[in-house]
Scaffold this active site. Structure first.
Site, PDB file in Angstrom:
ATOM      1  N   PHE A 133      22.882 -47.177  25.154  1.00  0.00           N
ATOM      2  CA  PHE A 133      21.676 -46.610  25.757  1.00  0.00           C
ATOM      3  C   PHE A 133      20.783 -46.075  24.647  1.00  0.00           C
ATOM      4  CE2 PHE A 133      19.109 -43.149  27.453  1.00  0.00           C
ATOM      5  CZ  PHE A 133      18.464 -43.806  28.487  1.00  0.00           C
ATOM      6  N   ASP A 218      21.834 -44.249  16.292  1.00  0.00           N
ATOM      7  CA  ASP A 218      21.157 -43.475  17.331  1.00  0.00           C
ATOM      8  C   ASP A 218      22.002 -42.230  17.571  1.00  0.00           C
ATOM      9  OD1 ASP A 218      20.252 -42.320  19.646  1.00  0.00           O
ATOM     10  OD2 ASP A 218      20.085 -44.191  20.782  1.00  0.00           O
ATOM     11  N   LYS A 247      17.204 -34.971  21.870  1.00  0.00           N
ATOM     12  CA  LYS A 247      17.934 -34.010  22.720  1.00  0.00           C
ATOM     13  C   LYS A 247      18.095 -32.620  22.092  1.00  0.00           C
ATOM     14  CE  LYS A 247      19.956 -37.033  26.052  1.00  0.00           C
ATOM     15  NZ  LYS A 247      19.911 -38.455  25.701  1.00  0.00           N
TER      16      LYS A 247
END
Ligand SMILES: *Cc1c(COP(=O)(O)O)cnc(C)c1O
Length: 400
Positions: A133, A218, A247
């Site tokens: 993702f 990532d 995040k």
């Protein structure tokens, strides 16, 4: 509780429970009816220091009084200080700031294509992993290996090759002359908290060096202390050429970063930009978070409480006959076997506990990095009751 007319005015993009959240402090959230909830999601791991932490609140209020955003084409203190701090702490040469993880990954994709144009005769293909993702912009959805994305918004952005995760032979076979970069999560969060094996990431680094491809990690979910080290790559003893953060970096406000090392630093003026990129307000929050995470003893504490959470989940799994616990630091997953994760999440909410189910058979725990032992123990009690209720419901349905 939510008003039907108002909630119907929102585009229908996610099924939300009816509560309206009005206040948060540390590991606790309160709804508009005054009920409290122990929060082990923290907004999908964004509130790295918990809800409304003093360091972030003070940084934001001071900065908002002084200067919010002079514009991305001017320097501001926060942008400079955060770039310096992150590059020094991660051994990176350059940083760029954006608003979201997806945007940071878009930046990484563009950087890889630029690098391919300059150093690899225009090679542009990027290898990514199945079930990965990387975000919800068109290019990051195209890079993602999430099966639910496959049928959406065709045609996708071309240039991505998907390989099975944790399979070094498949990666080896995919690294042809036309491949410019490999983009991987050190731990696949959305896929159900699946960590890379040591051999896989070390092997991926070696293959990238041998074939002249960039290794891009990532770390939007795993970075900024979440796995018990500043970056998860440290756990594997590797160094990527490009790392993305998001995040937890902003402590709850929209902030992401693109970090690059060596000749991966190849953007030139005019190739990357954004109206809010590197604004003074958000970078002040990022600086408060990074300075807190780098305080002596902070990451040790994350590892210690992560071990406590892991032990407690393993004991609970044994009592409830569930599967294994996996993950790193304070990003843990619990396999549920036959117990449906959505039902456990629902019952947990009734018990005043917020957890998240990235997959139908697995729970994810991403509490504040500052969560206490007492909070962990209380979470386990509430989760145990929620599981018992979910199991009773399931048995009732099966008998009926
Ligand atoms: C959440 C996430 C993203 C996307 O970040 P947004 O801020 O939602 O755009 C990308 N990659 C990973 C690994 C993530 O967990």
């Amino acid at each position: 509780m939510r008003d039907e007319w108002a909630s119907d005015r929102l585009m229908n993009t996610v099924a939300r429970p009816p509560q309206i959240f009005v206040r948060g402090q540390g590991s606790w959230l309160w709804d508009s009816e005054g009920r409290s909830y122990l929060d082990f999601t923290q907004g999908w791991a964004v509130n790295s220091l918990g809800h409304s932490p003093r360091a972030v609140v003070q940084a934001l209020s001071r900065q908002a009084e002084q200067l919010i955003n002079p514009g991305p084409a001017f320097y501001n203190r926060g942008m400079l200080d955060l770039a310096g701090r992150l590059c020094q702490a991660t051994g990176s040469d350059q940083a760029y700031f954006l608003n979201s993880g997806a945007e940071a990954n878009e930046g990484a994709i563009k950087l890889a294509r630029k690098w391919g144009a300059r150093h690899r005769d225009g090679a542009f293909r990027i290898v990514t992993a199945q079930h990965s993702f990387h975000g919800r912009t068109l290019a990051t959805m195209s890079a993602s290996g999430k099966p639910a994305f496959e049928a959406l918004f065709e045609p996708k952005v071309p240039g991505f090759d998907k390989v099975p995760y944790n399979d070094l032979d498949a990666l080896d076979a995919a690294l042809g002359d036309d491949v410019v970069a490999v983009l991987l999560e050190p731990l696949q969060g959305e896929a159900g908290v699946i960590p890379a094996t040591l051999e896989y990431l070390q092997g991926a680094e070696r293959l990238c060096r041998e074939r002249g491809a960039l290794l891009m990690l990532d770390e939007v979910q795993t970075g900024v202390g979440r796995c018990g080290t500043l970056l998860a790559e440290e756990l594997y003893g590797i160094r990527a050429d490009v790392v993305t953060l998001g995040k937890g970096l902003g402590g709850g406000v929209p902030l992401a970063a693109l970090l690059a090392r060596g000749n991966a630093c190849c953007f030139e003026p005019g190739e990357q930009g954004g109206t809010y990129h590197g604004n003074a307000l958000m970078t002040s929050a990022g600086l408060a978070v990074v300075d807190t995470v780098l305080e002596p003893g902070f990451l040790e504490q994350v590892r210690d409480i992560g071990d406590h959470l892991r032990d407690a989940l393993e004991r609970l799994a044994k009592r409830q006959g569930l599967g294994g616990v996996r993950g790193h630091g304070l990003l843990l997953g619990l396999a549920l076997n036959e117990l449906p994760a959505a039902a456990v999440v629902r019952e947990a909410m009734v018990e005043g506990l917020l957890i998240n189910a990235p997959q139908p058979d697995c729970l994810r725990f991403s509490p504040a990095l500052t969560v206490s032992h007492g909070n962990v123990d209380e979470m386990i009690r509430r989760l145990g009751r929620a599981m018992t209720h979910a199991r009773q419901r399931k048995n009732d349905v099966e008998v009926a």
